[in-house]
Structure formats: C-alpha cells, structure tokens
Scaffold this motif. Structure first.
Motif, PDB file in Angstrom:
ATOM      1  N   LYS A 247       0.849  -1.192   0.000  1.00  0.00           N
ATOM      2  CA  LYS A 247       0.000   0.000   0.000  1.00  0.00           C
ATOM      3  C   LYS A 247       0.885   1.243   0.000  1.00  0.00           C
ATOM      4  N   TYR A 248       0.501   2.237  -0.823  1.00  0.00           N
ATOM      5  CA  TYR A 248       1.280   3.467  -0.890  1.00  0.00           C
ATOM      6  C   TYR A 248       0.349   4.641  -1.168  1.00  0.00           C
ATOM      7  N   GLN A 249       0.665   5.779  -0.550  1.00  0.00           N
ATOM      8  CA  GLN A 249      -0.190   6.957  -0.662  1.00  0.00           C
ATOM      9  C   GLN A 249       0.155   7.780  -1.905  1.00  0.00           C
ATOM     10  N   MET A 250      -0.854   8.033  -2.728  1.00  0.00           N
ATOM     11  CA  MET A 250      -0.679   8.887  -3.892  1.00  0.00           C
ATOM     12  C   MET A 250      -1.188  10.290  -3.561  1.00  0.00           C
ATOM     13  N   ILE A 251      -0.454  11.329  -4.014  1.00  0.00           N
ATOM     14  CA  ILE A 251      -0.819  12.704  -3.700  1.00  0.00           C
ATOM     15  C   ILE A 251      -1.057  13.495  -4.993  1.00  0.00           C
ATOM     16  N   ASN A 252      -1.532  14.736  -4.830  1.00  0.00           N
ATOM     17  CA  ASN A 252      -1.646  15.633  -5.973  1.00  0.00           C
ATOM     18  C   ASN A 252      -0.501  16.638  -5.939  1.00  0.00           C
ATOM     19  N   VAL A 253      -0.484  17.565  -6.890  1.00  0.00           N
ATOM     20  CA  VAL A 253       0.633  18.504  -6.974  1.00  0.00           C
ATOM     21  C   VAL A 253       0.669  19.481  -5.802  1.00  0.00           C
ATOM     22  N   GLU A 254      -0.456  19.596  -5.084  1.00  0.00           N
ATOM     23  CA  GLU A 254      -0.473  20.437  -3.891  1.00  0.00           C
ATOM     24  C   GLU A 254       0.033  19.703  -2.655  1.00  0.00           C
ATOM     25  N   GLY A 255       0.327  18.418  -2.810  1.00  0.00           N
ATOM     26  CA  GLY A 255       0.837  17.634  -1.696  1.00  0.00           C
ATOM     27  C   GLY A 255      -0.231  16.992  -0.847  1.00  0.00           C
ATOM     28  N   ASN A 256      -1.493  17.083  -1.274  1.00  0.00           N
ATOM     29  CA  ASN A 256      -2.603  16.503  -0.512  1.00  0.00           C
ATOM     30  C   ASN A 256      -2.833  15.058  -0.919  1.00  0.00           C
ATOM     31  N   PRO A 257      -3.109  14.173   0.053  1.00  0.00           N
ATOM     32  CA  PRO A 257      -3.384  12.768  -0.266  1.00  0.00           C
ATOM     33  C   PRO A 257      -4.614  12.635  -1.161  1.00  0.00           C
ATOM     34  N   VAL A 258      -4.528  11.774  -2.147  1.00  0.00           N
ATOM     35  CA  VAL A 258      -5.642  11.564  -3.072  1.00  0.00           C
ATOM     36  C   VAL A 258      -6.271  10.201  -2.845  1.00  0.00           C
ATOM     37  N   GLU A 259      -5.452   9.166  -2.918  1.00  0.00           N
ATOM     38  CA  GLU A 259      -5.942   7.814  -2.676  1.00  0.00           C
ATOM     39  C   GLU A 259      -4.775   6.896  -2.357  1.00  0.00           C
ATOM     40  N   GLU A 260      -5.089   5.750  -1.800  1.00  0.00           N
ATOM     41  CA  GLU A 260      -4.070   4.753  -1.493  1.00  0.00           C
ATOM     42  C   GLU A 260      -4.018   3.756  -2.631  1.00  0.00           C
ATOM     43  N   ILE A 261      -2.847   3.600  -3.184  1.00  0.00           N
ATOM     44  CA  ILE A 261      -2.690   2.692  -4.315  1.00  0.00           C
ATOM     45  C   ILE A 261      -1.888   1.470  -3.889  1.00  0.00           C
ATOM     46  N   GLU A 262      -1.882   0.473  -4.768  1.00  0.00           N
ATOM     47  CA  GLU A 262      -1.136  -0.752  -4.509  1.00  0.00           C
ATOM     48  C   GLU A 262       0.056  -0.819  -5.458  1.00  0.00           C
ATOM     49  N   LEU A 263       1.243  -0.997  -4.900  1.00  0.00           N
ATOM     50  CA  LEU A 263       2.447  -1.137  -5.701  1.00  0.00           C
ATOM     51  C   LEU A 263       2.737  -2.607  -5.947  1.00  0.00           C
ATOM     52  N   ASN A 264       3.149  -2.903  -7.156  1.00  0.00           N
ATOM     53  CA  ASN A 264       3.452  -4.278  -7.536  1.00  0.00           C
ATOM     54  C   ASN A 264       4.668  -4.787  -6.754  1.00  0.00           C
ATOM     55  N   ASP A 265       4.476  -5.851  -5.983  1.00  0.00           N
ATOM     56  CA  ASP A 265       5.551  -6.378  -5.136  1.00  0.00           C
ATOM     57  C   ASP A 265       6.714  -6.947  -5.940  1.00  0.00           C
ATOM     58  N   SER A 266       6.461  -7.374  -7.171  1.00  0.00           N
ATOM     59  CA  SER A 266       7.538  -7.937  -7.986  1.00  0.00           C
ATOM     60  C   SER A 266       8.500  -6.862  -8.482  1.00  0.00           C
ATOM     61  N   ILE A 267       8.126  -5.585  -8.289  1.00  0.00           N
ATOM     62  CA  ILE A 267       8.968  -4.472  -8.707  1.00  0.00           C
ATOM     63  C   ILE A 267       9.396  -3.612  -7.520  1.00  0.00           C
ATOM     64  N   PHE A 268       8.453  -3.321  -6.635  1.00  0.00           N
ATOM     65  CA  PHE A 268       8.689  -2.380  -5.549  1.00  0.00           C
ATOM     66  C   PHE A 268       8.878  -3.035  -4.179  1.00  0.00           C
ATOM     67  N   ASN A 269       8.949  -4.357  -4.166  1.00  0.00           N
ATOM     68  CA  ASN A 269       9.155  -5.039  -2.887  1.00  0.00           C
ATOM     69  C   ASN A 269       9.951  -6.320  -3.100  1.00  0.00           C
ATOM     70  N   VAL A 270      11.145  -6.160  -3.656  1.00  0.00           N
ATOM     71  CA  VAL A 270      12.010  -7.312  -3.907  1.00  0.00           C
ATOM     72  C   VAL A 270      13.185  -7.278  -2.935  1.00  0.00           C
ATOM     73  N   GLU A 271      13.922  -8.354  -2.894  1.00  0.00           N
ATOM     74  CA  GLU A 271      15.132  -8.382  -2.062  1.00  0.00           C
ATOM     75  C   GLU A 271      16.216  -7.548  -2.750  1.00  0.00           C
ATOM     76  N   ILE A 272      16.715  -6.544  -2.063  1.00  0.00           N
ATOM     77  CA  ILE A 272      17.685  -5.630  -2.664  1.00  0.00           C
ATOM     78  C   ILE A 272      19.036  -6.324  -2.844  1.00  0.00           C
ATOM     79  N   ASN A 273      19.530  -6.277  -4.064  1.00  0.00           N
ATOM     80  CA  ASN A 273      20.820  -6.882  -4.401  1.00  0.00           C
ATOM     81  C   ASN A 273      21.820  -5.759  -4.678  1.00  0.00           C
ATOM     82  N   GLU A 274      22.618  -5.408  -3.674  1.00  0.00           N
ATOM     83  CA  GLU A 274      23.536  -4.274  -3.794  1.00  0.00           C
ATOM     84  C   GLU A 274      24.635  -4.524  -4.832  1.00  0.00           C
TER      85      GLU A 274
END
Length: 207
Positions: A3-30
């Motif tokens: 879950k991640y918060q999406m905002i508008n250009v004024e910085g106000n929260p708009v809605e909560e979106i879902e980020l794809n775990d296969s891209i945004f939640n993987v094991e970091i390989n330094e």
C-alpha cells in the motif's frame, strides 16, 4: 501488494494505491546495483584522452652524444621517456570504454533501487501533472508542496516539454521519462517523483 499513498501537486493525499511487489518489494541486491552503475559510468566516458609516445614526439633523430668515452650514460635519443620533452611510457590512447550488462541484471538492479526508494520513503507518486506553459517558479512550488528533497528526479510517462523547461533552471532537479530512466539517476537524486501514468508504464515495462 504494498500500500502506498498517492498525492496531488499540492501535496494533498488523493488515494491509497497498490504497488506491484515484484517491482517495488524485492530483495535488494547491492552487488547487482553496483555492476549496473559501474556499467553506466563506463558508458559515459568519452575515451578521448591521448598522449604521444617516443615515436610520435618531435625531434630526437640523432644520437645526442657518442656511445662511449664521454663519462655520461649512453643515450639513443633526446625524446626517450626519461628526457624532458620526451615521449610518454604506455601513453593513453583513444579507446571505447563501453560494454553491456545482461538484461536480467539491469532489470534486477532497477527493481532493487525502486524497492529502496519505497523503503526509504523517497518515492512520490502524483496522480496528475499538467502545466500549460513552462514556469520555473510554479514547478518549484509543486516540488516543495509534494515534499521533494533538495535533489529530485521527476519522471513522466512520455516527454513533457513544459516540465523539462520549467526544471531546467532549478539546481539538482531533473526531468526524465520511463524510457530513459536508469539506476544511476535514481540513486543520484534523493526524491523520485513518478506521475500515475509513469508508474503504470514502469509496471508494464518491468513486470
């Protein structure tokens, strides 16, 4: 899904979106990230450095003094490397430093840095971004309202001329597209700002 918060250009929260775990939640390989950054920096090198060897410098056609009987060390040319004005030993010559890394390595590195941005709360997702004309002051105001840090990378789905021109005079701020986005740029800037369209395109490309 993360879950991640999406905002508008004024910085106000708009809605909560879902980020794809296969891209945004993987094991970091330094190490993979290091390999890709090293590759990007190598490809940026011009490789135009050049110096002259003893065969290319001017002069030195005759032996400076005879081989024996002078009491001095034998010399064959005044353009040998040990002489002032002589050639350079193993002189650097123009060369191509570029090489490629495997596609899977590049994709894993991209996912690793995107995940790190999410974990460090340095990812900003904007629902919609439209500028009628290039306005630096207006663009800077948007960045401040969105909570972007000193160094920010603004990414659009396709080229946004107004955004690009608006950010041109703002120090440590750059505008990019999903097609030109790379690991080095993401790490270089503190805040990564994605429009909703850019986020959808990132998922489409890297999923």
């Amino acid at each position: 899904m993360t879950k991640y918060q999406m905002i508008n250009v004024e910085g106000n929260p708009v809605e909560e979106i879902e980020l794809n775990d296969s891209i945004f939640n993987v094991e970091i390989n330094e190490h993979v990230v290091y390999l890709v950054v090293k590759n990007i920096l190598a490809n940026k090198r011009q490789g135009t450095q050049s110096a002259k060897t003893r065969s290319e410098v001017r002069g030195g056609g005759r032996k400076p003094w005879r081989q024996k009987g002078t009491g001095r060390a034998r010399q064959g040319s005044i353009r040998s490397p040990q002489w002032r004005g002589g050639g350079i030993v193993f002189a650097p010559k123009p060369r191509d430093y570029s090489y490629t890394t495997p596609k899977k390595v590049r994709r894993l590195a991209m996912k690793s840095v995107l995940t790190s941005k999410v974990q460090e709360k340095e990812l900003i997702v904007v629902d919609n971004f439209v500028m009628d004309a290039p306005k630096t002051k207006e663009f800077a105001g948007y960045l401040k309202a969105m909570g972007a840090q000193n160094k920010a990378l603004f990414v659009t789905a396709d080229g946004d001329v107004n955004a690009t021109k608006s950010a041109r005079n703002i120090k440590n701020v750059a505008v990019s597209t999903v097609d030109t986005l790379n690991v080095y740029d993401i790490l270089k800037y503190d805040s990564l700002i994605l429009t909703k369209d850019a986020l959808d395109k990132v998922v489409e490309v890297y999923n």
